[in-house]
Scaffold this active site. Sequence first.
Site, PDB file in Angstrom:
ATOM      1  N   LEU A  71     -58.516   8.234   9.261  1.00 53.83           N
ATOM      2  CA  LEU A  71     -59.627   9.120   9.621  1.00 53.83           C
ATOM      3  C   LEU A  71     -60.954   8.576   9.104  1.00 53.83           C
ATOM      4  CD1 LEU A  71     -57.508  12.185   8.602  1.00 53.83           C
ATOM      5  CD2 LEU A  71     -58.180  11.653  10.960  1.00 53.83           C
ATOM      6  N   PRO A  72     -62.074   9.044   9.702  1.00 59.46           N
ATOM      7  CA  PRO A  72     -63.363   8.419   9.369  1.00 59.46           C
ATOM      8  C   PRO A  72     -63.920   8.719   7.979  1.00 59.46           C
ATOM      9  CG  PRO A  72     -63.491   9.672  11.443  1.00 59.46           C
ATOM     10  CD  PRO A  72     -62.171   9.978  10.828  1.00 59.46           C
ATOM     11  N   THR A 102     -60.601   5.291   4.513  1.00 58.21           N
ATOM     12  CA  THR A 102     -61.365   4.883   3.334  1.00 58.21           C
ATOM     13  C   THR A 102     -62.203   6.072   2.887  1.00 58.21           C
ATOM     14  OG1 THR A 102     -61.443   2.570   3.979  1.00 58.21           O
ATOM     15  CG2 THR A 102     -63.144   3.327   2.459  1.00 58.21           C
ATOM     16  N   LYS A 110     -60.207  -0.925  -2.554  1.00 55.33           N
ATOM     17  CA  LYS A 110     -60.972  -1.111  -1.313  1.00 55.33           C
ATOM     18  C   LYS A 110     -62.473  -1.029  -1.581  1.00 55.33           C
ATOM     19  CE  LYS A 110     -62.159  -0.904   3.143  1.00 55.33           C
ATOM     20  NZ  LYS A 110     -61.787   0.094   4.139  1.00 55.33           N
ATOM     21  N   LYS A 156     -71.758   3.338   4.374  1.00 54.79           N
ATOM     22  CA  LYS A 156     -70.839   4.430   4.003  1.00 54.79           C
ATOM     23  C   LYS A 156     -69.970   4.025   2.802  1.00 54.79           C
ATOM     24  CE  LYS A 156     -66.386   6.206   5.010  1.00 54.79           C
ATOM     25  NZ  LYS A 156     -65.117   5.807   5.621  1.00 54.79           N
TER      26      LYS A 156
END
Lengths: 301, 301, 301, 301
Positions: free
Chosen positions: D68-69, D99, D174, D249
Amino acid sequence: MASKTPVGFIGLGNMGTPMAKNLLKNGYPVIATDVFPESCKELQDLNALVVDSPAEVAKKADRIITMLPSSPDVLKVYTGPNGILKNVKKGTLLIDSSTIDPAVSRQMAVAAEKMGAVFMDAPVTGGVGAASLARLTFMVGGLEEEYNAAQELLTCMGANVVYCGQVGTGQAAKICNNMLLAIGMIGTAETMNLGIRLGLDPKLLAKILNMSSGRCWSSDTYNPVPGVMEGVPSANNYQGGFGTTLMAKDLGLAQNTATDTKTSIPLSSLAHQIYRVMCSRGYANKDFSSVFQFLREEEGQ
Amino acid sequence: MASKTPVGFIGLGNMGTPMAKNLLKNGYPVIATDVFPESCKELQDLNALVVDSPAEVAKKADRIITMLPSSPDVLKVYTGPNGILKNVKKGTLLIDSSTIDPAVSRQMAVAAEKMGAVFMDAPVTGGVGAASLARLTFMVGGLEEEYNAAQELLTCMGANVVYCGQVGTGQAAKICNNMLLAIGMIGTAETMNLGIRLGLDPKLLAKILNMSSGRCWSSDTYNPVPGVMEGVPSANNYQGGFGTTLMAKDLGLAQNTATDTKTSIPLSSLAHQIYRVMCSRGYANKDFSSVFQFLREEEGQ
Amino acid sequence: MASKTPVGFIGLGNMGTPMAKNLLKNGYPVIATDVFPESCKELQDLNALVVDSPAEVAKKADRIITMLPSSPDVLKVYTGPNGILKNVKKGTLLIDSSTIDPAVSRQMAVAAEKMGAVFMDAPVTGGVGAASLARLTFMVGGLEEEYNAAQELLTCMGANVVYCGQVGTGQAAKICNNMLLAIGMIGTAETMNLGIRLGLDPKLLAKILNMSSGRCWSSDTYNPVPGVMEGVPSANNYQGGFGTTLMAKDLGLAQNTATDTKTSIPLSSLAHQIYRVMCSRGYANKDFSSVFQFLREEEGQ
Amino acid sequence: MASKTPVGFIGLGNMGTPMAKNLLKNGYPVIATDVFPESCKELQDLNALVVDSPAEVAKKADRIITMLPSSPDVLKVYTGPNGILKNVKKGTLLIDSSTIDPAVSRQMAVAAEKMGAVFMDAPVTGGVGAASLARLTFMVGGLEEEYNAAQELLTCMGANVVYCGQVGTGQAAKICNNMLLAIGMIGTAETMNLGIRLGLDPKLLAKILNMSSGRCWSSDTYNPVPGVMEGVPSANNYQGGFGTTLMAKDLGLAQNTATDTKTSIPLSSLAHQIYRVMCSRGYANKDFSSVFQFLREEEGQ
């Protein structure tokens, strides 16, 4: 005076205690609580009614002021198991003077509204001294029609009360001010340091800046260089004043709101990081003007 | 009036021309030159004597003012093949109002002293408008015993003349002021932008900052947000004022002196880089307060 | 071997001495000098001819290598009263291995050319260890037709010799590399520190970065976190290696060239300032990877 | 093959769709859903079972992957009214490859545990191309004893699966990687730009960096300068690759976790702000290596 209805006060720290005392001075009965019972002693001796929890305060008062250290504390005091919203009466006016994330203020306002109560954010500037002297500045966010009711109480504790707009804008104004303050202070420290190394007398340089376009509050009212001004933390080994840790906290809030709103704040971000480094290098409890010392200290000193 | 001795003036640009005119107004015969002969026309029409080179000026005047764009220009006008020092008379007073590296000022002072002349640095703040109205501020570095002689001339062109100390300290004061100005402006731009995105009215936010510790010249006198103040570049699409290129140049000088003196200037360095990026992205000729627009402009606008 | 013509060597510091020894090992007679006569002792014991000044070296050698700490030293050794150019013979090859401002290299090249000599810049990477083992990397700027002559000498002292272009490009390459190195190191320090605080094992994090797009020399070859790698300064309390002061100096050169060429280098500028602050806070003589410790150290430690 | 139990897949965007297809290729029946029904079409044509909501997926599958975003999407898909946790069966394995903020991952793990399910975070690196080729890298956080079960599925979609530690450490790894990547990329852009302006050929400069201590993934694998490498976004007008918005982001997540943990990340903070400015100046949809162009573009272009 005897007819005044009681005011709840939650959070009796360095700031909250003198604020609550000023309510008492103005004839308001105070119903108070704090997580640390010993913090309540001073208020109790002044005839405030001390109760066990925010929920108890909410039972007994329909105007409540909160003054807490951070967003999680506010969440707990309002929405926790013994929180205000457990018992809040319809029409209660909730005024939060903590400095927190405006998103949390908005969240509290929604939660309060569901219970038929009204939430306003009203963070302060001015520190412990101003709190004692009832000379704080309050920046208030919330419904305009409730502002007068809030103002009545806040003027007992402050010299300036400014209505800023919808819920959260009080926090926004506070955060914005402290962000620009941090930049001005570090900028003044860099500038004074460079000028001194270029052979300028610090008092003369401050004078020149203050009559020119470099002028700012940190240069003309709170100069960070020892010897330039009296009665400021730099004249007292950076004791007292506004601690580096607190500034770092406020810059963290500024950074969070900027990230959320996708706003570019390059200097503010760097100011945040500088205060963060200072916190881990022995400056946590010094006044935030000690950045002059941090940037300057020589090898071997 | 007729008895006044002539004053040399070298560098008749946007600033130099009105400055020289104010000397004429005060009854000083002016002997002028510029690399661009057409720049001399206006002065010539006012009965200034225009000559071919700095060396010619030095032959005819024993007080000389220079107003040049950058360090290399100063080097050439003083020490070049047709430079002032070629012909300078003993006891001549040389006043350089250019904004340059203080190390170059010191170098010129040494060179002048070898010829028996006296060099002072006296950079200005105030822009073209203040130059026309003789309302510049001069920051003067050089031998204290020569300061009175310099002051006599400088007061014809400025409202404030401040003695800063040894040669180079005039430059130092100028650089320090503009460095703090740059930081205050970018900081104000970031702060106003964040506040607006958090729901604050820009005029109200400016008012709050200006009564609080965030206050600075950029927030209270030269606010970068269109609509907050009148009569400033932000009210006029960032036309006029102090160009981004010039600010980037001054920040380059600040960076050079900081690197030379091993001084830490993190915010100033970042401010320099921001103005540098702006120069390459279409803001070179806008007023430096356009950083508000630069940081804010949305995708697609 | 006896037929080899002598090579001049000026600057017998930590780097210059092992470099000159490698010339001797390769059979070149060496004619050496240094401002500190005691620095010449080791070379003298190895049968180098020690003379009094750069001018003396220039009389006796038509290939001269200089290895000096900074731009002013280079200016003095080449153009000073007892400098090389006082006595330099036509056709002499001058190779400067100092790390300095490329503008000074170009200035020296012009001065040398006026005397009929050839100047090349050939700064090194690799440190004292590589200098001893003749494993330096030389980055060479100058006339391409002179490159072979330079290469003959440089291969005695280094493992890699790279021709970079016109005079000054050797310095440019050196500066560029160290600038990116500084950024990579601080970035690695920040990243490792954040990862550790988020619960990652530092060795595992380094492994992940090194197989991913975060990989850089500072993460995979010179990791700044104690315990991640052996044989690097972080494994030895940041002793040895490349000192913070030297990195700050190189970043100062990078900043100067960027300001001169109006190039935007925001991260490099900040890296410069971080190393500058470290120099004044007790890290001057530690390896530049100690930035991990600087950013991390906790209150009270 | 027929005996394999079905796998739930929620989030069929650019990354999720090829990932789910690789599960199908490996013989796993897939039960899928997405907020945009049209995103499900491609999977449906390949015989995946498409259902209406995460809650429906949870009814039918006891291993579920989410892609998912952002954090709010994850919150909604797991804990929303039709979320996974509404219907999740005891013992279900929940793998989130989004992420997001590691604090949200930890929050989901706690919520899942209350329902008797197991949550692991497993964000990926590698982009759409790697997703199609089943060559992603997964960084996995969660209970070690559940790792084998997760690995079985993840190896169908990726070439590397790395166990990082407790819940949230996958996200941490990450975020750390992308933070260092951002710094390396901007640093490479600054360095290449400065080198070019100092007269170096960009290909030669890249070669020198890559054999020296300036080497990083952005210099040797993904060089941001057009003409230096083929097959990278800089060779294709910065189309494709990893968009500036996405990098901004991820840097926002890094900033949030650093602020929460009081970690100093000066270069990362500045990198965040640079990408944020780029987003508002026309670079939002270009590859993040376009920072070279952003920093370089000249006046008038």
